[in-house]
Design an enzyme around this catalytic site. Structure first.
Site, PDB file in Angstrom:
ATOM      1  N   GLU A  25       0.873  -1.183   0.000  1.00 45.59           N
ATOM      2  CA  GLU A  25       0.000   0.000   0.000  1.00 45.59           C
ATOM      3  C   GLU A  25       0.904   1.226   0.000  1.00 45.59           C
ATOM      4  O   GLU A  25       1.383   1.670   1.039  1.00 45.59           O
ATOM      5  CB  GLU A  25      -0.940  -0.056   1.211  1.00 45.59           C
ATOM      6  CG  GLU A  25      -1.870  -1.273   1.147  1.00 45.59           C
ATOM      7  CD  GLU A  25      -2.761  -1.447   2.367  1.00 45.59           C
ATOM      8  OE1 GLU A  25      -2.781  -0.552   3.242  1.00 45.59           O
ATOM      9  OE2 GLU A  25      -3.446  -2.486   2.445  1.00 45.59           O
ATOM     10  N   ARG A  72      -3.324  -7.045  12.483  1.00 42.29           N
ATOM     11  CA  ARG A  72      -4.274  -7.873  13.233  1.00 42.29           C
ATOM     12  C   ARG A  72      -3.634  -8.556  14.446  1.00 42.29           C
ATOM     13  O   ARG A  72      -4.276  -9.400  15.074  1.00 42.29           O
ATOM     14  CB  ARG A  72      -4.880  -8.967  12.327  1.00 42.29           C
ATOM     15  CG  ARG A  72      -5.638  -8.458  11.109  1.00 42.29           C
ATOM     16  CD  ARG A  72      -6.929  -7.753  11.462  1.00 42.29           C
ATOM     17  NE  ARG A  72      -7.704  -7.412  10.280  1.00 42.29           N
ATOM     18  CZ  ARG A  72      -7.544  -6.302   9.569  1.00 42.29           C
ATOM     19  NH1 ARG A  72      -6.625  -5.412   9.922  1.00 42.29           N
ATOM     20  NH2 ARG A  72      -8.289  -6.069   8.505  1.00 42.29           N
ATOM     21  N   HIS A 117      -3.074   3.771   5.060  1.00 40.17           N
ATOM     22  CA  HIS A 117      -3.421   2.584   4.277  1.00 40.17           C
ATOM     23  C   HIS A 117      -4.032   2.969   2.944  1.00 40.17           C
ATOM     24  O   HIS A 117      -4.618   4.041   2.796  1.00 40.17           O
ATOM     25  CB  HIS A 117      -4.427   1.717   5.040  1.00 40.17           C
ATOM     26  CG  HIS A 117      -3.855   1.029   6.230  1.00 40.17           C
ATOM     27  ND1 HIS A 117      -3.400  -0.264   6.201  1.00 40.17           N
ATOM     28  CD2 HIS A 117      -3.660   1.463   7.494  1.00 40.17           C
ATOM     29  CE1 HIS A 117      -2.949  -0.603   7.405  1.00 40.17           C
ATOM     30  NE2 HIS A 117      -3.098   0.435   8.198  1.00 40.17           N
ATOM     31  N   TYR A 165     -10.091  -6.208  15.852  1.00 42.72           N
ATOM     32  CA  TYR A 165      -9.093  -5.929  14.825  1.00 42.72           C
ATOM     33  C   TYR A 165      -7.647  -5.988  15.342  1.00 42.72           C
ATOM     34  O   TYR A 165      -6.761  -6.462  14.666  1.00 42.72           O
ATOM     35  CB  TYR A 165      -9.359  -4.567  14.186  1.00 42.72           C
ATOM     36  CG  TYR A 165     -10.473  -4.599  13.161  1.00 42.72           C
ATOM     37  CD1 TYR A 165     -10.202  -4.809  11.818  1.00 42.72           C
ATOM     38  CD2 TYR A 165     -11.798  -4.439  13.546  1.00 42.72           C
ATOM     39  CE1 TYR A 165     -11.217  -4.856  10.882  1.00 42.72           C
ATOM     40  CE2 TYR A 165     -12.823  -4.481  12.612  1.00 42.72           C
ATOM     41  CZ  TYR A 165     -12.524  -4.684  11.277  1.00 42.72           C
ATOM     42  OH  TYR A 165     -13.530  -4.734  10.352  1.00 42.72           O
ATOM     43  N   ALA A 166      -7.380  -5.497  16.554  1.00 41.87           N
ATOM     44  CA  ALA A 166      -6.020  -5.481  17.117  1.00 41.87           C
ATOM     45  C   ALA A 166      -5.035  -4.821  16.145  1.00 41.87           C
ATOM     46  O   ALA A 166      -4.044  -5.405  15.724  1.00 41.87           O
ATOM     47  CB  ALA A 166      -5.569  -6.900  17.483  1.00 41.87           C
ATOM     48  N   THR A 167      -5.329  -3.564  15.799  1.00 44.26           N
ATOM     49  CA  THR A 167      -4.575  -2.852  14.764  1.00 44.26           C
ATOM     50  C   THR A 167      -3.231  -2.340  15.267  1.00 44.26           C
ATOM     51  O   THR A 167      -3.005  -2.174  16.460  1.00 44.26           O
ATOM     52  CB  THR A 167      -5.385  -1.644  14.254  1.00 44.26           C
ATOM     53  OG1 THR A 167      -5.615  -0.754  15.359  1.00 44.26           O
ATOM     54  CG2 THR A 167      -6.711  -2.074  13.667  1.00 44.26           C
ATOM     55  N   GLU A 179      -7.531   5.564   5.365  1.00 40.26           N
ATOM     56  CA  GLU A 179      -7.720   4.554   4.311  1.00 40.26           C
ATOM     57  C   GLU A 179      -8.137   5.263   3.037  1.00 40.26           C
ATOM     58  O   GLU A 179      -9.241   5.815   2.964  1.00 40.26           O
ATOM     59  CB  GLU A 179      -8.803   3.570   4.744  1.00 40.26           C
ATOM     60  CG  GLU A 179      -8.974   2.375   3.860  1.00 40.26           C
ATOM     61  CD  GLU A 179      -7.990   1.260   4.156  1.00 40.26           C
ATOM     62  OE1 GLU A 179      -7.345   0.797   3.190  1.00 40.26           O
ATOM     63  OE2 GLU A 179      -7.869   0.846   5.321  1.00 40.26           O
TER      64      GLU A 179
END
Length: 319
Positions: A25, A72, A117, A165-167, A179
């Site tokens: 990305e 994640r 992102h 999500y645990a970003t 995004e």
């Protein structure tokens, strides 16, 4: 509005800008590398702003990840995992990032992280919110949306009781996902990069205004709250047997009603949406989500209101 109703928030002193969480990305990769060479554009008075390449091995290979999705694995199990030789690269990297910018959930964690992102979906310049009670970030998003108007800047709220999500950005006290699309993987488009750059600029401008003592009156923003991830139709061998219908393709954030076409089989059969309320799909036909068995995400519109806030630094200066 009386001063007693104002909520004092700590000033924002440490900010990170993450690029390359997914190595293909490229808008965030290009911007972070540029800012590492010349960071004048992102510096703000009284704030440390650190541009950081989160997944350098994936960036070098121009792939989403090496062993697993870095975005994640910022959960307690992975962050506390014993480092052994065969530990996935991204889990090891998550622990390093947590050490530098965290620890997650602690007073020592960075105040704010912008995580940059790209998406192959037609989402435009989207802001991702993790906590519906984060007044500071809601005010920042309100500021960014107004600064970008009349250009649209949707807000996706990923708070959900079962979808975790645990970003990467969740290490910070205030995590901000940026995004921007549509942009193919492994490609950088000037218009998409510019949109991302403007979002970061306005976000940093807000931080400076907040730190300087500007009060922000209560505000309300419209957000798209995630409800469900929807998979493609599959056969008994778990293979995709229908694709996104042309009338749904590129219609991120547009209303989807009962009976509207969703999927199209290669035999020409139309599979329609069945639901009793209007939803707003996004991440439609995202390339990276085929492996996650996700054709799109269903959202609903809700309004979030943030309280009247100001930086608590003023009280220290005037006492």
């Amino acid at each position: 509005m009386t001063s007693s109703s104002v909520v004092d928030k700590p000033p924002v002193r440490r900010v990170a800008i993450f690029g390359g969480t997914h190595g293909n990305e490229l808008s965030g990769v290009f911007l972070v590398k540029h800012w590492q060479e010349d960071g004048a554009e992102i510096q703000r008075t009284g704030v440390e702003v650190k541009p950081f390449l989160t997944n350098p091995r994936a960036v070098k290979k121009c792939t989403r990840y090496i062993d697993c999705d870095l975005n994640r694995v910022f959960d307690p199990d992975n962050l506390g995992r014993t480092v052994v030789e065969d530990i996935p690269y991204e889990v090891r990297r998550a622990q390093e990032i947590n050490h530098i910018f965290g620890p997650k959930g602690s007073d020592d964690a960075y105040d704010l992280i912008f995580d940059l992102h790209n998406t192959t979906s037609n989402m435009g310049g989207t802001l991702i919110l993790e906590n519906s009670r984060d007044d500071f970030t809601i005010h920042m998003f309100h500021y960014i949306k107004n600064a970008l108007a009349p250009e649209r800047c949707p807000v996706l709220l990923i708070e959900h009781p079962s979808l975790k999500y645990a970003t990467t950005r969740s290490v910070a006290k205030h995590p901000v996902g940026v995004e921007v699309g549509p942009q193919p993987q492994g490609v950088v488009r000037a218009d998409i990069l510019d949109k991302m750059r403007k979002i970061v600029k306005h976000g940093l401008d807000f931080v400076q205004l907040f730190n300087e003592g500007k009060e922000f009156s209560p505000c309300t923003i419209e957000v798209f709250k995630i409800m469900e991830k929807v998979d493609y139709p599959r056969n008994k061998n778990d293979e995709v047997i229908a694709i996104i219908h042309p009338k749904l393709q590129d219609q991120d954030w547009q209303p989807l009603n009962n009976g509207d076409p969703l999927f199209l089989t290669l035999d020409g059969e139309v599979i329609a949406y069945k639901g009793d309320c209007t939803v707003y799909p996004t991440f439609i036909n995202e390339a990276a989500y085929y492996e996650k068995k996700q054709a799109f995400v269903k959202t609903v519109k809700v309004n979030l209101t943030a309280k009247h806030i100001r930086s608590s630094v003023l009280d220290q200066n005037t006492s």
